[in-house]
Design an enzyme around this catalytic site. Structure first.
Site, PDB file in Angstrom:
ATOM      1  N   THR A  19       0.665  -1.188  -0.199  1.00 42.15           N
ATOM      2  CA  THR A  19       0.478   0.210  -0.212  1.00 42.15           C
ATOM      3  C   THR A  19       0.694   1.018  -0.173  1.00 42.15           C
ATOM      4  O   THR A  19       2.464   1.391   0.700  1.00 42.15           O
ATOM      5  CB  THR A  19      -0.744   0.116   1.665  1.00 42.15           C
ATOM      6  OG1 THR A  19      -2.010  -0.994   1.237  1.00 42.15           O
ATOM      7  CG2 THR A  19      -2.116   0.922   1.352  1.00 42.15           C
ATOM      8  N   ARG A  75     -14.416  -6.946  -0.185  1.00 40.42           N
ATOM      9  CA  ARG A  75     -14.060  -6.405   0.641  1.00 40.42           C
ATOM     10  C   ARG A  75     -13.632  -5.563   0.820  1.00 40.42           C
ATOM     11  O   ARG A  75     -12.489  -5.024  -0.279  1.00 40.42           O
ATOM     12  CB  ARG A  75     -13.237  -7.416   1.304  1.00 40.42           C
ATOM     13  CG  ARG A  75     -11.866  -7.427   2.749  1.00 40.42           C
ATOM     14  CD  ARG A  75      -9.954  -6.638   2.290  1.00 40.42           C
ATOM     15  NE  ARG A  75      -9.890  -6.384   3.221  1.00 40.42           N
ATOM     16  CZ  ARG A  75      -8.992  -5.586   3.246  1.00 40.42           C
ATOM     17  NH1 ARG A  75      -8.500  -5.243   2.291  1.00 40.42           N
ATOM     18  NH2 ARG A  75      -8.342  -5.763   4.667  1.00 40.42           N
ATOM     19  N   ASP A 114      -8.738  -0.391   5.142  1.00 44.55           N
ATOM     20  CA  ASP A 114      -8.981   1.099   5.835  1.00 44.55           C
ATOM     21  C   ASP A 114      -8.433   1.455   4.791  1.00 44.55           C
ATOM     22  O   ASP A 114      -9.279   3.187   5.499  1.00 44.55           O
ATOM     23  CB  ASP A 114      -7.724   0.434   7.257  1.00 44.55           C
ATOM     24  CG  ASP A 114      -6.512   0.579   6.632  1.00 44.55           C
ATOM     25  OD1 ASP A 114      -6.699  -0.498   6.114  1.00 44.55           O
ATOM     26  OD2 ASP A 114      -5.730   1.275   6.901  1.00 44.55           O
ATOM     27  N   GLY A 119      -1.426  -1.719   6.774  1.00 41.05           N
ATOM     28  CA  GLY A 119      -1.328  -2.924   7.429  1.00 41.05           C
ATOM     29  C   GLY A 119      -2.233  -4.578   7.236  1.00 41.05           C
ATOM     30  O   GLY A 119      -3.415  -3.849   6.372  1.00 41.05           O
ATOM     31  N   GLY A 159      -6.099  -3.916   7.306  1.00 43.49           N
ATOM     32  CA  GLY A 159      -6.881  -3.097   7.610  1.00 43.49           C
ATOM     33  C   GLY A 159      -7.780  -3.630   8.732  1.00 43.49           C
ATOM     34  O   GLY A 159      -8.832  -2.526   9.040  1.00 43.49           O
TER      35      GLY A 159
END
Lengths: 344, 344
Positions: free
Chosen positions: A210, A238, A241, A262, A264
């Site tokens: 990310t 899905r 975050d 990380g 999420g």
């Protein structure tokens, strides 16, 4: 030059624990991350070099955007993230991980700390630069979050660059998915386990993660943005975050700008980005203490792997992560670049 | 009896400002809301009666669920919200507002304050009870947020009740959309304005709003849930705060449970539900002061209309809103029901 300093610090970090306050970098105006990355044992000099080169390019792109006349921090955040979305190396834009169904579904968000204005898109498969779509949601709609086909239609109406979904495909990510599907098949045959998405951190192969960027512009305003392809092999639409304001992204001039990476689901449940801001505002914690309280204490105790980069309103940059390393870098007011992976 | 008390307080509230601490109800175990509702001038005795009857039914359903052997607060939250989703009166489940394209796109979320586990769905059009789908995401997947067709596929795989999208349609909501589309057409002909969704509060007609529930169970655990059809005439897959953990819903045993309703974009930008929790945890504010700080101060100053219901770990219930009224009610440990609209 900074790469050399980076390697030097790596050696020190291996033998000496570095206190959090030592890791704060002062006078920073722009910073980025490229995910939580590999464990040390998996790192090779070749990957190390590739990461550092890519991060430095994105840092310089953001810094150049920040220094244009009338530029805001949002311009820098967007410019750097676009570069990382366009690079096949990161799990964002081109080079994103695949869903269980063999698609690339992208999420991004952006926020302005002065006004608390924000924009996000989730689950888009045709928008070349999701971060630009997120900014358009913020600046050109009354909404904050648009999802799926609706978000794609909005981006198209606004004249943003639309691509064939195949544009995002890279062979390495496709092979990652195939390996996961094979393993999944074996597991379900043996133990009847149901397939679910897995974190980019546990993927075979060496692409990065990310991406995110944070800026402090000349007017003293903070901005933050994040972009991702989410979990490889994810199913059922899905969303993690990254497009959730308060979880993966937040910016508040009274505290700091935050971009996360990380696992999420934990970042959503713990409202990570907003929690760091709240600890600064309500408990008067400095940025490093606030970030460590959430990432190294709460999230670590809960089993939520990941990290954040933070930049406060005084230009103090701090990365906090509960993994071995995090791909990140920052650039100071006078253009000094620092890129780090494992070393604080 | 409580209706009579309600009317009595209404008269007092018109002439005397009621202090926030007077409005805290002690020993509450379950509470709900049905949106921010009409202005006083629009209220009629008939609508007043309808609202109170529906809210009381949902309160009693939640209370009954809460008192079953081995029940948790989640059972109460789900039971009451299911009832309100099934009622055509609320903007949730059947009776939800329509999108610009004439669809019903539903959002819901649920959270458990002991574990900070949470689940959400957004943009679903075939799941009869979105709150049950949100709970399934929390309890039967590794994820927190599933959107659109993926979320529908998940619900179907899990055996939840799937309905034809027409199930959600009510004539009143359909007529609301038609009126909006006509007005929009006139406006765009006159001033070239672009159509965007509008808040349920400004809709012609007298259906109620977003629904939510919060519970404190016998084990001392807090739970919260929210369900909505979002903005009428919404476009581009717009998602509001209801399915966003930290914005429209939050529950933390160390502070309180929160469910929100109102102009969702503001609730996302201000991480409203999590901000209330943070003010309690980090500034030691009591629940009413924390809620008023966010809703009546920050959000009101920003122009974000709406409200929240909150229940702290000691059973103190407090609704905060910056509109004239909010449809809500609570029930105490010994089964005393209180339903309110305008009066504190």
């Amino acid at each position: 030059m900074f790469r050399a300093i980076g390697f030097g610090l790596l050696v020190i970090a291996v033998t000496h624990a570095v206190r959090a306050e030592d890791a704060v970098v002062e006078n920073v105006v722009f910073a980025i991350h490229g995910g939580i990355g590999l464990d040390k044992v998996e790192m090779t000099p070749e990957i190390d070099k590739r990461v550092r080169t890519e991060l430095e390019q994105a840092l310089r792109a953001g810094f150049a955007a920040l220094n244009k006349p009338n530029a805001t921090g949002l311009d820098a955040v967007e410019a750097a993230i676009r570069l990382m979305e366009d690079s096949p190396q990161f799990n964002a834009g081109r080079g994103a991980v695949f869903t269980h169904d063999g698609r690339n579904e992208l999420d991004a968000s952006i926020m302005e700390g002065k006004t608390l204005k924000a924009g996000s898109v989730a689950g888009v498969s045709t928008v070349k630069n999701p971060i630009t779509a997120a900014r358009a949601v913020m600046e050109k709609s009354k909404h904050v979050l648009l999802v799926s086909r609706g978000a794609e239609a909005f981006a198209a109406e606004r004249g943003l660059e639309i691509v064939d979904p195949k544009y995002f495909r890279t062979e390495e990510r496709w092979q990652q998915l195939q390996k996961q599907l094979e393993e999944e098949k074996k597991r379900s045959e043996v133990r009847g386990q149901r397939p679910e998405g897995i974190s980019e951190r546990y993927l075979p192969g060496f692409s990065f993660g990310t991406v995110g960027a944070i800026a402090l512009d000349k007017a003293g305003n903070l901005s933050a943005g994040t972009s991702t392809g989410g979990m490889s092999n994810k199913r059922w639409g899905r969303v993690g975050d990254s497009p959730i304001i308060g979880a993966g992204t937040y910016a508040d001039n009274e505290a700091c700008a935050v971009s996360a990476t990380g696992h999420g689901e934990y970042f959503i449940r713990y409202s990570v980005a907003h929690d760091i801001v709240a600890l600064m505002k309500y408990k008067a914690l400095p940025v490093n203490a606030a970030a460590d309280e959430v990432i190294r204490k709460k999230l670590k105790a809960a089993g939520g792997e990941g990290g954040v980069i933070c930049l406060d309103h005084r230009g103090r940059f701090y990365p906090s992560y509960n993994t071995e390393g995090m791909y990140r870098g920052c650039i100071t007011r006078d253009g000094q670049v620092q890129v780090r992976i494992f070393e604080q």
